[in-house]
Design an enzyme around this catalytic site. Sequence first.
Site, PDB file in Angstrom:
ATOM      1  N   GLY C 150      45.731  40.668  41.821  1.00  0.00           N
ATOM      2  CA  GLY C 150      45.337  40.625  43.540  1.00  0.00           C
ATOM      3  C   GLY C 150      44.399  41.197  43.673  1.00  0.00           C
ATOM      4  O   GLY C 150      43.525  42.152  42.740  1.00  0.00           O
ATOM      5  N   CYS C 151      44.501  42.147  44.889  1.00  0.00           N
ATOM      6  CA  CYS C 151      43.132  43.221  45.853  1.00  0.00           C
ATOM      7  C   CYS C 151      43.278  44.019  45.149  1.00  0.00           C
ATOM      8  O   CYS C 151      42.654  44.646  44.784  1.00  0.00           O
ATOM      9  CB  CYS C 151      42.857  42.583  47.202  1.00  0.00           C
ATOM     10  SG  CYS C 151      44.015  43.160  47.888  1.00  0.00           S
ATOM     11  N   TYR C 152      44.011  44.722  45.113  1.00  0.00           N
ATOM     12  CA  TYR C 152      44.377  46.324  44.232  1.00  0.00           C
ATOM     13  C   TYR C 152      44.498  46.302  43.096  1.00  0.00           C
ATOM     14  O   TYR C 152      44.036  47.013  43.006  1.00  0.00           O
ATOM     15  CB  TYR C 152      45.829  46.108  45.300  1.00  0.00           C
ATOM     16  CG  TYR C 152      45.728  47.237  46.966  1.00  0.00           C
ATOM     17  CD1 TYR C 152      45.615  48.339  47.242  1.00  0.00           C
ATOM     18  CD2 TYR C 152      47.060  46.359  47.856  1.00  0.00           C
ATOM     19  CE1 TYR C 152      45.238  48.902  48.481  1.00  0.00           C
ATOM     20  CE2 TYR C 152      47.482  47.316  49.061  1.00  0.00           C
ATOM     21  CZ  TYR C 152      46.145  47.932  49.393  1.00  0.00           C
ATOM     22  OH  TYR C 152      46.350  48.941  50.656  1.00  0.00           O
ATOM     23  N   THR C 154      43.037  44.892  41.245  1.00  0.00           N
ATOM     24  CA  THR C 154      41.666  44.472  40.310  1.00  0.00           C
ATOM     25  C   THR C 154      40.949  46.351  40.642  1.00  0.00           C
ATOM     26  O   THR C 154      40.851  46.654  39.809  1.00  0.00           O
ATOM     27  CB  THR C 154      41.126  43.097  41.003  1.00  0.00           C
ATOM     28  OG1 THR C 154      41.529  42.291  41.055  1.00  0.00           O
ATOM     29  CG2 THR C 154      39.714  43.419  40.637  1.00  0.00           C
ATOM     30  N   GLU C 312      35.437  48.072  45.695  1.00  0.00           N
ATOM     31  CA  GLU C 312      35.637  47.314  45.589  1.00  0.00           C
ATOM     32  C   GLU C 312      36.004  46.508  47.181  1.00  0.00           C
ATOM     33  O   GLU C 312      36.377  46.389  47.702  1.00  0.00           O
ATOM     34  CB  GLU C 312      36.868  45.934  44.561  1.00  0.00           C
ATOM     35  CG  GLU C 312      37.829  46.141  44.820  1.00  0.00           C
ATOM     36  CD  GLU C 312      38.491  45.634  44.493  1.00  0.00           C
ATOM     37  OE1 GLU C 312      38.912  44.839  43.383  1.00  0.00           O
ATOM     38  OE2 GLU C 312      40.101  44.754  45.477  1.00  0.00           O
TER      39      GLU C 312
END
Lengths: 340, 340, 340, 340
Positions: C150-152, C154, C312
């Site tokens: 997932g984005c968070y 990472t 990111e």
Amino acid sequence: MKVGIVGAAGYTGEALVKLLLGHPKVELTTVTSRTHAGKPLSKVIPSLRGADQGLCFVDSDPATLAASEVNLFFLALPHGAAATYARALVAAGKKVIDLSADFRISDLETYERYYGEHHAPELIKDARYVLPELTSPAWQTEAGLVAAPGCYPTSILVPLVPLLKAGVISREHIVVNSLSGVSGAGKKAEEMYLYVERAESAKAYGLAKHRHLAEVEEQLALHSGAPVVIQFNPHLAPMRRGIATTITVPAAKPDIAALYAAWEAAYGDSPFVQILPSGETPDTAHVVGTNRVDLSAVYDPRTKNFVITSAEDNLIKGAGGQAVQIMNLWCGFPETAGLI
Amino acid sequence: MKVGIVGAAGYTGEALVKLLLGHPKVELTTVTSRTHAGKPLSKVIPSLRGADQGLCFVDSDPATLAASEVNLFFLALPHGAAATYARALVAAGKKVIDLSADFRISDLETYERYYGEHHAPELIKDARYVLPELTSPAWQTEAGLVAAPGCYPTSILVPLVPLLKAGVISREHIVVNSLSGVSGAGKKAEEMYLYVERAESAKAYGLAKHRHLAEVEEQLALHSGAPVVIQFNPHLAPMRRGIATTITVPAAKPDIAALYAAWEAAYGDSPFVQILPSGETPDTAHVVGTNRVDLSAVYDPRTKNFVITSAEDNLIKGAGGQAVQIMNLWCGFPETAGLI
Amino acid sequence: MKVGIVGAAGYTGEALVKLLLGHPKVELTTVTSRTHAGKPLSKVIPSLRGADQGLCFVDSDPATLAASEVNLFFLALPHGAAATYARALVAAGKKVIDLSADFRISDLETYERYYGEHHAPELIKDARYVLPELTSPAWQTEAGLVAAPGCYPTSILVPLVPLLKAGVISREHIVVNSLSGVSGAGKKAEEMYLYVERAESAKAYGLAKHRHLAEVEEQLALHSGAPVVIQFNPHLAPMRRGIATTITVPAAKPDIAALYAAWEAAYGDSPFVQILPSGETPDTAHVVGTNRVDLSAVYDPRTKNFVITSAEDNLIKGAGGQAVQIMNLWCGFPETAGLI
Amino acid sequence: MKVGIVGAAGYTGEALVKLLLGHPKVELTTVTSRTHAGKPLSKVIPSLRGADQGLCFVDSDPATLAASEVNLFFLALPHGAAATYARALVAAGKKVIDLSADFRISDLETYERYYGEHHAPELIKDARYVLPELTSPAWQTEAGLVAAPGCYPTSILVPLVPLLKAGVISREHIVVNSLSGVSGAGKKAEEMYLYVERAESAKAYGLAKHRHLAEVEEQLALHSGAPVVIQFNPHLAPMRRGIATTITVPAAKPDIAALYAAWEAAYGDSPFVQILPSGETPDTAHVVGTNRVDLSAVYDPRTKNFVITSAEDNLIKGAGGQAVQIMNLWCGFPETAGLI
């Protein structure tokens, strides 16, 4: 082939750096900045961390650059400064693509009225103003140096030139309103350009006297064979990049098909001009990051006007991307190399 | 005096609620919303936490409102819905200020061409379109109900009407370009209005067919005594509020002083119209949160046009604030009560 | 090699499409969308005008996709839907990289507590959670399908994992605060995500119950060999893209050098992790458009904490870019192919 | 009563000017600015066109101001400069409310470590730090001058102080993350604060050394009777105004009711502190333009922490509005005069 950028720390320079680092046909070997000389590219352009190929900014005078192995230079300098570099580099046989206004205007007097003293007037006659989709290819052999078009002019000339040549629009009562993102003003540490001042703010500026007028009108006259005077109303909008231009012009005939036919003839095969159906308007968000100009138009039976809209990225098709497109043509690379 | 707002959960309704809660001469006693009936105001408008005076939204039909003690109603409803409420409330002797388009157009046929069926056509003849700075005071005694002007029309009529009346501009080739903040579209949960879609995005829309045209042209004709046809090009800009309008129009005489004189004569004493020096352009950020329209103009000797700029807050002078200003005049309060 | 994207009309799908159209080693041949089936890519993703290689969206069921010639599928679907496609595609011997949450959590019970019923539980054991910089290469041979992070997660795992393994930080009192751009919520036409609601607005949300917690804590435990419980506080910030994460954690020893040494050991050669000097903080604007995570940290002698920051692009390193990086490794392409 | 503002051209000064022009109990007679002396207020603050009551900026030295008829001065100056004015004005018997840091810290050595030399140390003992909701009323008679709290400290102290006093939270492992709008940096013409640099950008800054720490920790110790050390992580978010603060702190007991009870006891009657239900988080967009702090909290059983959130307008409750609230109490006006 080796290329260099003179004055690469501004917003246009940054756009150029990114395009050239990813270009398959050239090697970016020289990047100058007086302020940042000695620093790695990625120190000044942090989005290039890990991708700046070890390049550092240098503070290089015209003579040193003229003596270098670089084959082609992009000048991303303020007007005035560019001419000085151009003189030295052209004399040394370098190809020069100037992104400033110094060689956009063929008439010295006009130039000096808008921009002040010209520092290399003898080069004007050999300079060519190149908007790739409009300028006939002869420039590729004739040009001593190339003047890349301004951001606003690109968004105005691309839609208007084919229509004037085809005679589908009036040459009178042409009214151009443009909205530009804030990067159009350059990286200027002035109160007016602070986040708090510009966020949530829209306004017109430079009415009736914007410098790009001279360039636009010279090109319109050149392409259409007679003088054209336009009303140009630029605006600042709260966004970083992008220009949206809306042009109102009386229709020669109430025939939107004729307008689209003229565009199709001019741009049907062009990779960088997208013609949208009438009624679908270009959006700056759809062109930012690309080398495109998107076009559309409607006919208004109430006013007998065409309303023509265009959108582009002011830093790419309006500056760095178009300069790379010019290089591609000049050097015999595929026109889209490094751009799609 | 008791006032109510019908349809208070949208952006215009919210602007009205805030103005009326702080108004020295009236008590806001009724606030309706079908969706939010039963909820405290501050649940739906969290910026009012601790300041909503204990009010809750009610879902009220026209008959109930007509039977209430409220003396004056603001209708912040979609066109169509407003007419139905207006009929019941006017019949009950309530003062009604309608912020929808339902009573802005005196010609039924024109209304229905742009908006579809009209639900209270018999009221049109007694309705008055009131732009306080322009409409002669007779309306204050004649009006059965009042139609408050639209947001774009206010930004166009305020600068143009005095100039047409004074004959300082042409009635032909009038080109109006406006930029609006996203709240102008209302609180619509549609993809087009999502943050990600609109941030960093500028575009024209509704070209050659925007509904506000009918209203603007009717008023221009009414005030100037002859038909006027304009080109109106609306745009969305990435900001929440504000309208910046730029008007290009041929000058009757190359005399910017005459233009300013006409404005001074019309607005010299007006608290809500600020006339800026030629060359200083209005900025939406300077009018958001106020009931002002800021005006400026330049003469362009190259084109013989005037370029006229205005700015306003689309939700205040363009909607709720102007409606309160109308109420102030209609009820004999100071014009600026609750607005400065 | 032929690749496809299932569910390509969302923000993550759009990021994937752009990366794959420019990828030197693969051909994007199949792009699905139930809503937009039949439309050219560039109708739905206008920034691809002239560059969508003639692709159209198709509405394809799992069986048809399973029978196609495509070698590898990216699933950019909501959790739940992804599992159903994964079952059919894996059974047909396709490589599958799932960007949903369906295979990120090895414990079925935990998954179902956060996400509800799992539609292909039998696949969980052969699925591998792959964060390329952290997951040991065995997955490249073992994986039946790959769950992309997932984005968070990472933005949290990249900085924390090497520090936990090296024992330079405490496993207790780890406090993670993250700011995400609005695209993190997906392309949802809800009032909360309207431009007018989100512009100029910052707020925490999902406190103490965000779904990404399960994924983060499972990975932290897996890599560090013991359970780790963190406080995760996500926030929405008024921007389109980007995640900035700030982690406060007690230092095992007051030794910032040891922290940087652990990062250097883990990421010294990594093209996609940039380690900034202590005191220079990552900025989302510097990573948006890249597949990078930028890292930095300071030691605070007053609190004996390290404060660790990362940034990111939530749609690239946090989603589509990382998925392409996974494909590159899985298929034996250069890790950076199509990403730098 | 006559009031003046020293240094009114910055963002805080502008907020103060607007509040005082609309204040029912005082007359704003003196507004100073070295840069803009001689200009009408509305030339520098265009949103005040037509509403600046004819005031002009003056460039006034301390002695002249001390000799004026003004009863109370607000100092909206940089630290250091403020002390010099304070000395002259206090000596002349003026009430002084200082919005700088010069008198926020009772310990001279601590002050000078963070801010450098103090220019009126002899005034420190008679200065009172006043956060109206927290400071016991004795200050109203004792104070020689008043130090108004900083923007970040207000957003931290309001939620934490009652909880520390009630013993519902730990005094250790307090982690504070704050997001601030760009106006928090003041009106500085620096590259970092340009629109193009800040839009779409989020980042932490000033980690482990922000000046507001000294002020926050002194107040926490003062109110709770023992030293408190916090981790304070400030961030810039792309918005003009507003601070959102998220505090993670171990719970003394797993009892969210006790936390809310402590807040209710402290703020139940406070017009400017709104307590939101657990699970509903404050949003900067809901407090900008108000003098409010909105509060909320959740208990996280996994971590045994409370996560506490607050939001305020950094220029109003965090600066100008709070200063006006202080004036109201000091002068015996209703606390909400000119603020609701």
